[in-house]
Scaffold this motif. Sequence first.
Motif, PDB file in Angstrom:
ATOM      1  N   LEU A  39      47.831  35.276  57.068  1.00  0.00           N
ATOM      2  CA  LEU A  39      47.445  33.817  57.044  1.00  0.00           C
ATOM      3  C   LEU A  39      47.122  33.200  55.433  1.00  0.00           C
ATOM      4  O   LEU A  39      47.658  31.877  55.343  1.00  0.00           O
ATOM      5  CB  LEU A  39      46.159  33.599  57.845  1.00  0.00           C
ATOM      6  N   PHE A  40      46.676  33.868  54.845  1.00  0.00           N
ATOM      7  CA  PHE A  40      46.395  33.746  53.265  1.00  0.00           C
ATOM      8  C   PHE A  40      47.738  33.374  52.689  1.00  0.00           C
ATOM      9  O   PHE A  40      47.749  32.498  51.741  1.00  0.00           O
ATOM     10  CB  PHE A  40      45.583  34.454  52.689  1.00  0.00           C
ATOM     11  N   LYS A  41      48.747  34.127  52.902  1.00  0.00           N
ATOM     12  CA  LYS A  41      50.028  34.416  52.211  1.00  0.00           C
ATOM     13  C   LYS A  41      50.846  32.906  52.892  1.00  0.00           C
ATOM     14  O   LYS A  41      51.211  32.324  51.939  1.00  0.00           O
ATOM     15  CB  LYS A  41      50.770  35.377  52.777  1.00  0.00           C
ATOM     16  N   ILE A  42      50.589  32.591  54.181  1.00  0.00           N
ATOM     17  CA  ILE A  42      51.014  31.246  54.596  1.00  0.00           C
ATOM     18  C   ILE A  42      50.677  30.194  53.885  1.00  0.00           C
ATOM     19  O   ILE A  42      51.261  29.199  53.476  1.00  0.00           O
ATOM     20  CB  ILE A  42      51.086  31.324  56.103  1.00  0.00           C
ATOM     21  N   ASN A  91      53.916  26.752  49.806  1.00  0.00           N
ATOM     22  CA  ASN A  91      54.101  25.628  50.161  1.00  0.00           C
ATOM     23  C   ASN A  91      55.335  25.333  50.844  1.00  0.00           C
ATOM     24  O   ASN A  91      55.436  24.500  51.817  1.00  0.00           O
ATOM     25  CB  ASN A  91      54.481  24.743  48.593  1.00  0.00           C
ATOM     26  N   THR A  92      56.473  26.129  50.865  1.00  0.00           N
ATOM     27  CA  THR A  92      57.475  26.070  51.438  1.00  0.00           C
ATOM     28  C   THR A  92      57.318  26.276  53.269  1.00  0.00           C
ATOM     29  O   THR A  92      57.824  25.510  53.960  1.00  0.00           O
ATOM     30  CB  THR A  92      58.650  27.173  51.247  1.00  0.00           C
ATOM     31  N   ILE A  93      56.520  27.274  53.598  1.00  0.00           N
ATOM     32  CA  ILE A  93      56.087  27.757  55.006  1.00  0.00           C
ATOM     33  C   ILE A  93      55.218  26.577  55.422  1.00  0.00           C
ATOM     34  O   ILE A  93      55.278  26.029  56.586  1.00  0.00           O
ATOM     35  CB  ILE A  93      55.342  28.983  54.907  1.00  0.00           C
ATOM     36  N   LEU A  94      54.423  25.931  54.604  1.00  0.00           N
ATOM     37  CA  LEU A  94      53.487  25.074  54.854  1.00  0.00           C
ATOM     38  C   LEU A  94      54.277  23.792  55.469  1.00  0.00           C
ATOM     39  O   LEU A  94      53.896  22.928  56.452  1.00  0.00           O
ATOM     40  CB  LEU A  94      52.534  24.433  54.064  1.00  0.00           C
ATOM     41  N   ILE A  95      55.166  23.436  54.656  1.00  0.00           N
ATOM     42  CA  ILE A  95      56.335  22.290  55.042  1.00  0.00           C
ATOM     43  C   ILE A  95      57.132  22.521  56.329  1.00  0.00           C
ATOM     44  O   ILE A  95      57.013  21.645  57.358  1.00  0.00           O
ATOM     45  CB  ILE A  95      57.292  22.112  53.938  1.00  0.00           C
ATOM     46  N   ILE A  96      57.354  23.805  56.604  1.00  0.00           N
ATOM     47  CA  ILE A  96      58.031  24.333  57.846  1.00  0.00           C
ATOM     48  C   ILE A  96      56.984  24.059  59.046  1.00  0.00           C
ATOM     49  O   ILE A  96      57.387  23.626  60.099  1.00  0.00           O
ATOM     50  CB  ILE A  96      58.499  25.582  57.940  1.00  0.00           C
ATOM     51  N   MET A 135      54.447  36.791  62.775  1.00  0.00           N
ATOM     52  CA  MET A 135      54.447  36.404  64.236  1.00  0.00           C
ATOM     53  C   MET A 135      53.051  35.819  64.822  1.00  0.00           C
ATOM     54  O   MET A 135      52.712  34.776  65.106  1.00  0.00           O
ATOM     55  CB  MET A 135      55.140  36.927  65.135  1.00  0.00           C
ATOM     56  N   ILE A 136      52.179  36.718  64.796  1.00  0.00           N
ATOM     57  CA  ILE A 136      50.768  36.601  64.991  1.00  0.00           C
ATOM     58  C   ILE A 136      50.017  35.662  64.311  1.00  0.00           C
ATOM     59  O   ILE A 136      49.331  34.721  64.897  1.00  0.00           O
ATOM     60  CB  ILE A 136      49.823  37.998  65.096  1.00  0.00           C
ATOM     61  N   ALA A 137      50.145  35.648  62.842  1.00  0.00           N
ATOM     62  CA  ALA A 137      49.672  34.551  62.052  1.00  0.00           C
ATOM     63  C   ALA A 137      50.139  33.213  62.590  1.00  0.00           C
ATOM     64  O   ALA A 137      49.409  32.160  62.428  1.00  0.00           O
ATOM     65  CB  ALA A 137      49.916  35.185  60.725  1.00  0.00           C
TER      66      ALA A 137
END
Length: 248
Positions: free
Chosen positions: A41-44, A48-53, A216-218
Amino acid sequence: MKKKYKQILAVILFLIIWDISAIGLDMNFLLPRPYFVLLELFKIFTNNTILIIIMNSIKSIMAGLILSFIIGIIFSLLSSRFEIIKIMISPYITIIKSTPVASFIILFIVLLSNKYITTFISFLMCFPIVYSNFLEGINSIDKNLTGMSKVYKMSTSNKFLYIYLPHLKPFLESSINVCVGLAFKSGIATEVIGLPKNTIGEKMYDAKIYLETTNMIALTIIVVVFSIILEKVLHILINAFYKKLYSK
């Protein structure tokens, strides 16, 4: 406060059972420990790329949710006024309620662009609930009140403000309780099957293929938490709106 403490205790107990089960299974690709999910979760949230997704998916789902309320309320008002509209729309409501969401996803993937499929399916799943709730609410308004409004020649705006709006508040809140979670569940399921680019569903599908269960869980936790937050925020906004409207 006692209720909140019990809820916190239930969450802690759940995490303990999860951690013990993960340690006992000792297969991180099947059931990772909560600690590893927290790191993911911290990595996500630092990517920024995953946050945009994530925001792409949330925007599409919220668009479908908003559309379902706008169109559902309009059709419920029309159906309460004109019997022919209620009769004509009834078979479609029954079909949408009875058909599995996967059938709609597969059907409309062929007919619609992947760009709009998430919004459309979220709308489609929520529309019958909003329509039915508001139609029930309108039909349950005391006929004496509407009769009195005619006697006193109340304007349409005043009738809406002082008769319809206060009565329909519980039905609005009930629709939100059901539809927010349903919109997110059906929207993400649509993305997993339809695989529109740069969405949470696509990332979940990739996580399944590469056995990245932690990821997937995160992502699932993010969807659930955002759904809960959105539901709470909508209730706060509705209560604030009603309080301001009738405090004058």
